[in-house]
Design a protein around this motif. Sequence first.
Motif, short mmCIF file in Angstrom:
data_model
loop_
_atom_site.label_atom_id
_atom_site.label_comp_id
_atom_site.label_asym_id
_atom_site.label_seq_id
_atom_site.Cartn_x
_atom_site.Cartn_y
_atom_site.Cartn_z
N LYS A 38 0.88 -1.36 -0.10
CA LYS A 38 0.00 -0.10 -0.12
C LYS A 38 0.91 1.31 -0.11
CE LYS A 38 -2.41 -1.43 3.67
NZ LYS A 38 -3.64 -1.44 4.53
N LYS A 49 -8.54 -8.35 1.30
CA LYS A 49 -9.55 -7.88 0.43
C LYS A 49 -10.96 -9.09 0.60
CE LYS A 49 -6.25 -6.41 -3.03
NZ LYS A 49 -5.80 -6.54 -4.42
N HIS A 52 -12.50 -8.09 3.89
CA HIS A 52 -13.21 -7.07 3.77
C HIS A 52 -14.73 -6.95 3.02
CE1 HIS A 52 -13.97 -2.58 2.93
NE2 HIS A 52 -14.07 -3.03 1.50
N CYS A 53 -14.38 -7.80 1.97
CA CYS A 53 -15.72 -7.90 1.35
C CYS A 53 -16.96 -8.59 2.12
CB CYS A 53 -15.71 -8.73 -0.04
SG CYS A 53 -14.69 -7.99 -1.37
N THR A 56 -18.11 -6.27 5.22
CA THR A 56 -18.95 -5.28 4.67
C THR A 56 -20.38 -5.63 3.92
OG1 THR A 56 -17.86 -5.14 2.53
CG2 THR A 56 -16.98 -3.50 4.33
N GLU A 70 -9.43 -1.29 4.57
CA GLU A 70 -9.30 -1.77 3.27
C GLU A 70 -10.47 -1.08 2.30
OE1 GLU A 70 -6.65 -2.63 2.87
OE2 GLU A 70 -6.01 -3.63 4.81
N GLY A 71 -11.33 -0.34 3.03
CA GLY A 71 -12.32 0.50 2.09
C GLY A 71 -11.96 1.72 1.77
N LYS A 72 -12.70 2.35 0.89
CA LYS A 72 -12.38 3.64 0.52
C LYS A 72 -12.24 4.76 1.58
CE LYS A 72 -17.13 5.64 -0.20
NZ LYS A 72 -17.77 6.32 -1.25
N GLU A 73 -11.19 5.86 1.22
CA GLU A 73 -11.07 6.54 2.25
C GLU A 73 -12.16 7.74 2.35
OE1 GLU A 73 -8.22 10.55 3.06
OE2 GLU A 73 -7.30 8.66 2.01
N ILE A 74 -12.96 8.00 3.63
CA ILE A 74 -13.85 8.64 3.85
C ILE A 74 -13.79 10.00 4.30
CG2 ILE A 74 -16.53 8.83 5.02
CD1 ILE A 74 -16.25 5.71 4.71
#
Length: 269
Positions: A38, A49, A52-53, A56, A70-74
Amino acid sequence: MTDYSNFLYIAIRAAIDAGKSIMDIYEDPTMDFGIELKADNSPLTKADKASHCFITRALSVTPFPILSEEGKEIPFEERSKWKTFWLIDPLDGTKEFIKRNGEFTVNIALIDEGVPVLGVIYVPVREELYFAADSIGAYKHSGIDIDNQPSMEEMKRNAVKLPISLAHQGLVVVASRSHQSEATTEYINNLRKQGRPVTQISSGSSLKICLVAEGSADVYPRFAPTMEWDTAAGHAIARAAGCDIYHIDEKTPLRYNKKDLHNPWFVVK
């Protein structure tokens, strides 16, 4: 504070199912972990990964948003409006996973107004489960039957409530197996100078927090970088077991959903 324990079973099932997906990759005879680096040079694998799937997807049935390593940056502007949210580390201890030493975990926490009020840590290699909610306390379930999907009541009945009364002489300090800093070593040496015998043990991932929560260790100093998702689930379990995670003043508990998601240096006791 609101009782969120009715969401605990969902989190437990999510952690166990994610653990199964991790083990499928861990036990792959080709040892193809699909390792990437990363932006911060930390490793990422296919197992991170996949976990994470699974998590979520499972937690999406609840009314709370999800923040995952491992998700998108919020953006903070968005998440600062969150009162209650899930904070997850799909595979805590990726370096331990790659080393194949078994000391990696799945971490799921529910944060309410900056406080971890529910936590699940699953250790896939050992089929060992730690779970807690403020309203019911903290528990450890060893050798859980992951295939028969036991009910929440069955799991509580077959688990032991934390802390466990474990007799040991002197002070037991747990430290990171892969990330012990010079400052941590100095802290431990200062404890030795206080006259009590000090035993140091090493462990990976969030298991270090669990060792304090269950009573196997007395203190875990961490004077090296960590993120909120590294500690949140363990923090919930520690709180429910009568411990806490403090800033280095050893008085101020950690808070969550800060603008900067890095934790300060801390001590678990």
